[in-house]
Design an enzyme around this catalytic site. Structure first.
Site, mmCIF file in Angstrom:
data_model
loop_
_atom_site.group_PDB
_atom_site.id
_atom_site.type_symbol
_atom_site.label_atom_id
_atom_site.label_comp_id
_atom_site.label_asym_id
_atom_site.label_seq_id
_atom_site.Cartn_x
_atom_site.Cartn_y
_atom_site.Cartn_z
ATOM 1 C CG MET A 30 -1.912 -1.171 1.162
ATOM 2 S SD MET A 30 -3.455 -0.856 2.029
ATOM 3 C CE MET A 30 -2.849 -0.574 3.673
ATOM 4 N N GLY A 31 2.134 1.104 -0.378
ATOM 5 C CA GLY A 31 3.008 2.270 -0.482
ATOM 6 C C GLY A 31 3.522 2.743 0.866
ATOM 7 C CG LEU A 33 7.059 1.383 -0.929
ATOM 8 C CD1 LEU A 33 7.753 1.007 -2.239
ATOM 9 C CD2 LEU A 33 6.103 0.258 -0.513
ATOM 10 C CG HIS A 37 6.981 -2.039 2.000
ATOM 11 N ND1 HIS A 37 6.917 -0.919 2.775
ATOM 12 C CD2 HIS A 37 5.747 -2.608 2.044
ATOM 13 C CE1 HIS A 37 5.690 -0.795 3.283
ATOM 14 N NE2 HIS A 37 4.967 -1.815 2.849
ATOM 15 N N GLY A 148 4.896 -10.337 4.244
ATOM 16 C CA GLY A 148 5.663 -10.085 5.462
ATOM 17 C C GLY A 148 5.046 -10.775 6.665
ATOM 18 C CE LYS A 150 4.057 -4.106 11.516
ATOM 19 N NZ LYS A 150 2.815 -3.785 10.914
ATOM 20 C CB SER A 187 4.378 -0.076 10.609
ATOM 21 O OG SER A 187 3.073 0.354 10.265
ATOM 22 N NE ARG A 189 -2.628 1.899 9.896
ATOM 23 C CZ ARG A 189 -2.808 0.846 9.114
ATOM 24 N NH1 ARG A 189 -1.853 -0.064 9.028
ATOM 25 N NH2 ARG A 189 -3.925 0.710 8.402
#
Ligand code: AMP
Length: 280
Positions: A30-31, A33, A37, A148, A150, A187, A189
């Site tokens: 979802m970018g 990055l 990623h 991932g 994660k 992350s 976020r």
């Protein structure tokens, strides 16, 4: 790296690649990055002739409108990271390439996996993930899909999706979680964390390492209680802290000979973070 915005153009390109006998690996994202990623892409490029990455912030998997609106967009830096990681083809679709007008959402029978942990706290999330991944896979049709660790439960959901949609021929490779030096799982976020929140967020990693260090010394109930206390005292609202069977995510009360994983979802400020760790 070649950029594709249209699904049909990417499909044609990949058909050609396949007729040349080349293997295709795929990293959906979802970018925004980061090194996590990048790790997926590097492995993908090492193992496959052609590394494909998609960037699509999938509206259908956000059960919280603010989380979707605030999701970071760093496309210029993303392109640089992709180039440096060996990405060959980037798919950057608009929403209507994934969900054409009149798109009728499918219903995937994900069973109990959808009712626990992330599924329980983010209703509809995994159905949304499956809508996008199903569509992306039909465009890319890779030999190998890189995911991932994660997103532990999401990996299991996507494996289930492959089975449900007759794509068992796709190999799934699960790549270990990349972390900051502090232990905080990388992350997208994290970009939204203030420096203070970022410091506090390390409590998730510390809790997981505490659980791992004490798994054979204390009862699961005590471990979860202590872990919960530590997360709360570090400023988190905790959705869940769980120790589960690593194979099917069912709750475990005793370890016996089971391989177990600890999973945490917790919010600081309005930023929800997840992480996990295999304990034995
Ligand atoms: P996302 O962009 O968050 O949808 O993630 C795209 C892919 O990158 C998913 O397979 C994630 O599990 C994976 N991923 C996200 N964070 C990390 C990380 N810290 N380490 C390794 N993989 C990750």
């Amino acid at each position: 790296m070649i950029l594709f915005k249209k699904a049909i153009a990417l499909s044609h390109k990949l058909d050609k690649v396949r007729t040349e006998g080349k293997t295709v690996g795929f990293v959906p994202t979802m970018g925004a990055l980061h090194k996590g990623h990048e790790a997926l892409l590097r492995i993908c490029k090492k193992e496959c002739d052609v590394a494909v990455c998609s960037i699509f912030v999938n509206p259908m998997q956000f059960n919280n409108a603010a989380d979707f609106t605030l999701y970071p967009n760093t496309i210029e830096q993303d392109m640089e990271r992709l180039l440096a990681s060996g990405c060959d083809l980037l798919f950057l679709p608009r929403k209507d390439e994934i969900y054409p007008e009149g798109y009728a959402a499918k219903k995937y029978d994900l069973g109990y996996l959808e009712t626990i942990l992330e599924g329980k706290y983010r209703p509809g999330h995994f159905q949304g993930v499956c809508q996008a991944v199903d569509r992306l896979l039909s465009v890319v049709n890779p030999q190998t899909l890189y995911l991932g660790q994660k997103d532990y439960q999401q990996c299991m959901i996507i494996k289930k999706l492959l089975a449900l949609t007759g794509r068992e021929n796709i190999t799934v490779k699960i790549v270990p979680t990349e972390r900051e030096e502090s232990g905080l799982a990388m992350s997208s976020r994290n970009l939204r964390l203030t420096p203070e929140q970022r410091d506090k967020a390390v409590a998730i990693y510390k809790t997981l390492t505490f659980l791992k260090a004490h798994i054979s010394k204390k009862s699961i109930a005590d471990l979860l209680k202590e872990g919960m206390g530590f997360l709360k005292s570090s400023g988190f609202d905790v959705d869940y802290i769980a120790i589960a069977d690593a194979g099917d995510l069912s709750a475990v009360k005793e370890i016996k000979n089971k391989k177990v994983v600890a999973l945490i979802a917790a919010t600081i400020g309005n930023i929800r973070l997840i992480d996990n760790m295999l304990l034995n």
